[in-house]
Scaffold this motif. Sequence first.
Motif: not given
Length: 64
Positions: A29-43
């Motif tokens: 709702s406020a923009g874009t979230a980015v994550r590492d697909s191999q470390s999803q558990h890190l948020g």
Amino acid sequence: MPEQSHLAFRKSSYSSGTGQNCVEVAETSAGTAVRDSQSQHLGHIEFGTVEWRAFIADVKADRL
């Protein structure tokens, strides 16, 4: 960092086809979230709309 279950992440089209070096993004709702697909558990990290658009503009202009 908000709960991830409600975010619909998608893999970057520039990510490696071998499953390495994968970045996933999701609209928030406020923009874009980015994550590492191999470390999803890190948020994930979130960027506001203005910051994300500036980043994308710089990438497209090859300034990074």
